[in-house]
Design a protein around this motif. Structure first.
Motif, short mmCIF file in Angstrom:
data_model
loop_
_atom_site.label_atom_id
_atom_site.label_comp_id
_atom_site.label_asym_id
_atom_site.label_seq_id
_atom_site.Cartn_x
_atom_site.Cartn_y
_atom_site.Cartn_z
N ALA A 28 -44.08 -15.54 36.27
CA ALA A 28 -43.42 -14.54 35.18
C ALA A 28 -44.12 -13.49 35.03
O ALA A 28 -43.36 -12.29 34.91
CB ALA A 28 -43.87 -15.32 33.90
N LEU A 29 -45.45 -13.04 35.62
CA LEU A 29 -46.15 -11.84 35.50
C LEU A 29 -45.44 -10.81 36.46
O LEU A 29 -45.40 -9.75 36.50
CB LEU A 29 -47.67 -12.02 35.92
CG LEU A 29 -48.36 -12.60 34.63
CD1 LEU A 29 -49.75 -13.10 34.96
CD2 LEU A 29 -48.48 -11.43 33.54
N ARG A 30 -44.99 -11.52 37.65
CA ARG A 30 -44.32 -10.74 38.77
C ARG A 30 -42.80 -10.60 38.61
O ARG A 30 -42.25 -9.98 39.38
CB ARG A 30 -44.78 -11.37 40.02
CG ARG A 30 -46.45 -11.25 40.38
CD ARG A 30 -46.76 -12.41 41.21
NE ARG A 30 -48.05 -11.98 41.71
CZ ARG A 30 -49.08 -12.35 40.97
NH1 ARG A 30 -48.88 -12.92 39.77
NH2 ARG A 30 -50.62 -12.18 41.33
N GLY A 31 -42.29 -11.14 37.59
CA GLY A 31 -40.82 -10.97 37.55
C GLY A 31 -40.20 -11.97 38.50
O GLY A 31 -39.15 -11.51 38.93
N ILE A 32 -40.80 -12.81 39.09
CA ILE A 32 -40.20 -13.81 40.06
C ILE A 32 -39.60 -14.99 39.64
O ILE A 32 -40.02 -15.72 38.80
CB ILE A 32 -40.95 -14.19 41.15
CG1 ILE A 32 -41.73 -12.84 41.98
CG2 ILE A 32 -40.52 -15.11 42.45
CD1 ILE A 32 -42.86 -13.18 42.86
N ALA A 33 -38.36 -15.19 39.93
CA ALA A 33 -37.80 -16.51 39.27
C ALA A 33 -38.24 -17.74 40.08
O ALA A 33 -37.80 -17.73 41.36
CB ALA A 33 -35.90 -16.34 39.39
N VAL A 34 -38.62 -18.83 39.58
CA VAL A 34 -39.14 -19.92 40.15
C VAL A 34 -38.53 -21.25 39.78
O VAL A 34 -38.42 -21.39 38.56
CB VAL A 34 -40.61 -19.85 39.91
CG1 VAL A 34 -41.30 -21.43 40.30
CG2 VAL A 34 -41.18 -19.02 40.86
N GLU A 35 -37.99 -21.98 40.56
CA GLU A 35 -37.76 -23.17 40.10
C GLU A 35 -38.80 -24.26 40.69
O GLU A 35 -39.09 -24.41 41.74
CB GLU A 35 -36.45 -23.66 41.12
CG GLU A 35 -35.93 -25.14 40.59
CD GLU A 35 -34.74 -25.48 41.47
OE1 GLU A 35 -34.28 -26.80 41.65
OE2 GLU A 35 -34.33 -24.66 42.35
N LEU A 36 -39.34 -24.88 39.71
CA LEU A 36 -40.56 -25.77 39.69
C LEU A 36 -40.23 -27.14 39.74
O LEU A 36 -39.62 -27.59 38.62
CB LEU A 36 -41.74 -25.47 38.47
CG LEU A 36 -42.88 -26.34 38.65
CD1 LEU A 36 -43.75 -25.83 39.78
CD2 LEU A 36 -43.49 -25.98 37.36
N VAL A 37 -40.52 -27.86 40.77
CA VAL A 37 -40.19 -29.13 40.95
C VAL A 37 -41.23 -30.16 40.82
O VAL A 37 -42.37 -29.99 41.64
CB VAL A 37 -39.35 -29.60 42.19
CG1 VAL A 37 -38.97 -30.97 42.31
CG2 VAL A 37 -38.21 -28.73 42.33
#
Length: 508
Positions: A28-37
């Motif tokens: 979130a701090l880097r503005g990266i979209a992450v799909e966490l599994v």
């Protein structure tokens, strides 16, 4: 960006939840979209929490991770100090033959779509397309034996229940995994619960059962939560419930949680508990296959036995039977624990030697001191010295050496282990956990502790007494608890006589 952080209980105990939260925060701090599994574990417990990142080349592993290690995953993953390369190229993992645990750690445990994409339900579809008798014969041809204890042929048990005449039949899964050094049932349920559900559904079709129960130990809250959700999901999707995959007979599946009694791992004690009675051993006959739960024909199988069934039905009994040695066919999920460098789950074909497991797979002791003994088969299993390291891992080989494979859990001890104290613990464990049904177990374990105390204190006359008592327990106990308790005691005296002073004095 797709990131995997295990939600397995072992990984969570090592801090996986905090690592997962750090992944979300750093992204979130880097503005990266992450799909966490939150996947299951790959079984390499010394690397937990093991974080994986999906790449075009495959999943890259990092571990063991802490929250402080997470930012570098996004800033400089190629030079991360805890980078492990491709997860499936790690030697411990690459050497395995993963059939039962093929999906564990790869998928979201509660995703029906991911399960199906990885070959899920293929075994059930193949089974439903066959008459029940043909399914039973396929399991017989595979050579699958019970993975929870004595290694009884699974297909023979199913054939007996299929041939029984009754208006109601049951499938019961024994998930009361109480042996020390054992964790495969929990790991499978937490990482790939639909495999167990599929195996039970196949068994139901094969024998004509319409109801099933999973008996879970109360000490497994994560596994209980995940399996309950998986059963609800599979029922809602119409895979089980009113009709198997919408075409077969009904199969209603329920989850029941025990109260923590070790003896309820024994099948008849478990059936009594399921019925709301005190968990005590039933005399046999009648066998549960003919008069089991509520007096009806019942298939009782271990988690790993049932979880092996979908692969067998999808690929054929002959393919499974082609793996292994002698009368021990297919793969065995080894659970390596104790004083080892690389502890965890290692699925492989029967036939690997005990020495290969300890020295090569597990990397020897974590302490760096020489191995002294390996207990195989839980708290009632025999202690094997290094002279047994040429022993092939199979049912008959261990039985011939006064031991047992059991649930395939093993605990490694280095030269600092007190074998006399460990032998006494086995007797104390039996005395505490005995249900009290039969005299050799109820009284024998108490007298065994007292006699071992005399022996350890220097009373040489106690040696023949403990040997005779152990033989009486083996022959007279109704269940494995009392029948197998002598194994660790007799093996400790046989292989490590120098730790029992009277034994040494008698030899002189």
């Amino acid at each position: 960006m797709k990131v995997f952080v295990p939600a397995d209980a072992a990984a969570r105990a090592c801090g996986a939840d905090a690592v997962a939260a750090a992944v979300v925060s750093a992204a979130a701090l880097r503005g990266i979209a992450v799909e966490l599994v939150r996947n299951g574990t790959r079984g390499m417990v010394w690397l937990e929490p093991l974080v994986e990142i999906e790449t075009p080349e495959g999943r890259i592993g990092f571990g063991p991770m802490t929250p402080a290690d997470v930012p570098a995953l996004f800033d400089a993953p190629d030079s991360h100090p805890k980078a492990l390369g491709l997860t499936e190229e790690i030697p411990f993992f690459k050497r395995q033959t993963r059939l039962t645990f093929a999906r564990c750690g790869r998928i979201d445990p509660l995703s029906l779509s991911e399960y199906a994409a990885e070959g899920g339900w293929a075994g059930l579809r193949a089974a439903i397309a066959k008459p029940p008798a043909e399914v039973v014969e396929e399991i017989l041809a595979s050579g699958l034996r019970g993975r929870g204890g004595a290694g009884f042929p699974t297909g023979l048990k199913w054939r007996t229940v299929l041939g029984a005449k009754a208006a109601q039949k049951y499938i019961v899964c024994n998930a009361d995994e109480g042996d020390s050094g054992s964790f495969a049932d929990r790991m499978l349920i937490e990482g790939d619960p639909f495999t167990l559900i599929e195996g039970m559904a196949i068994a139901a079709h094969a024998v004509g059962a319409t109801r099933g129960y999973v008996y879970m130990r109360s000490e497994y809250p994560d596994a209980t939560r995940i399996l309950a959700a998986a059963i609800a999901s599979a029922t809602e999707a119409g895979i089980i419930g009113e009709r198997l995959l919408g075409t077969g007979a009904p199969f209603q599946l329920e989850l029941r949680v025990g109260a923590g009694a070790y003896v309820c791992g024994e099948e008849t004690s478990m059936l009594n508990s399921l019925e709301g009675k005190r968990g005590v051993v039933r005399a046999k006959p009648p066998l549960p296959a003919l008069q089991g739960l509520f007096g009806q024909p019942t298939v009782v199988n271990n988690v790993l036995s049932l979880a092996a069934v979908p692969w067998i039905m999808a690929h054929g009994g002959a393919a499974y039977e082609a793996i292994g040695v002698g009368r021990s066919r297919g793969t065995i999920p080894l659970q390596i624990a104790g004083n080892v460098k690389y502890g965890g789950l290692f699925e492989t074909g029967f036939g690997i030697t005990l020495g290969e497991i300890v020295n090569e797979v597990a990397g020897g002791t974590a302490s760096g001191r020489p191995v002294k003994a390996v207990q195989v088969g839980g708290p009632l299993g025999a202690y094997h010295p290094t002279s047994d390291f040429g022993l092939e891992f199979c049912y008959e080989c261990f039985s011939d050496q006064g031991g047992l494979v059991g649930h395939a859990g093993m605990v490694v001890h280095d030269e600092g282990a007190d074998m006399a104290a460990l032998a006494r613990f086995a007797m104390e464990f039996c005395a505490i956990e005995s249900c009290g049904t039969c005299t050799p177990c109820r009284i024998g374990a108490q007298r065994g502790m007292e006699t071992l105390d005399r022996l350890i204190a220097g009373d040489a006359s106690a040696l023949p007494l403990i040997e005779d008592l152990c033989e009486t327990m083996k022959l007279g106990s109704l269940c494995a608890l009392g029948g197998f308790t002598p194994y660790p005691v007799l093996s400790a005296i046989r292989h490590f006589p120098e730790e029992f002073i009277p034994v040494r004095e008698a030899a002189e």
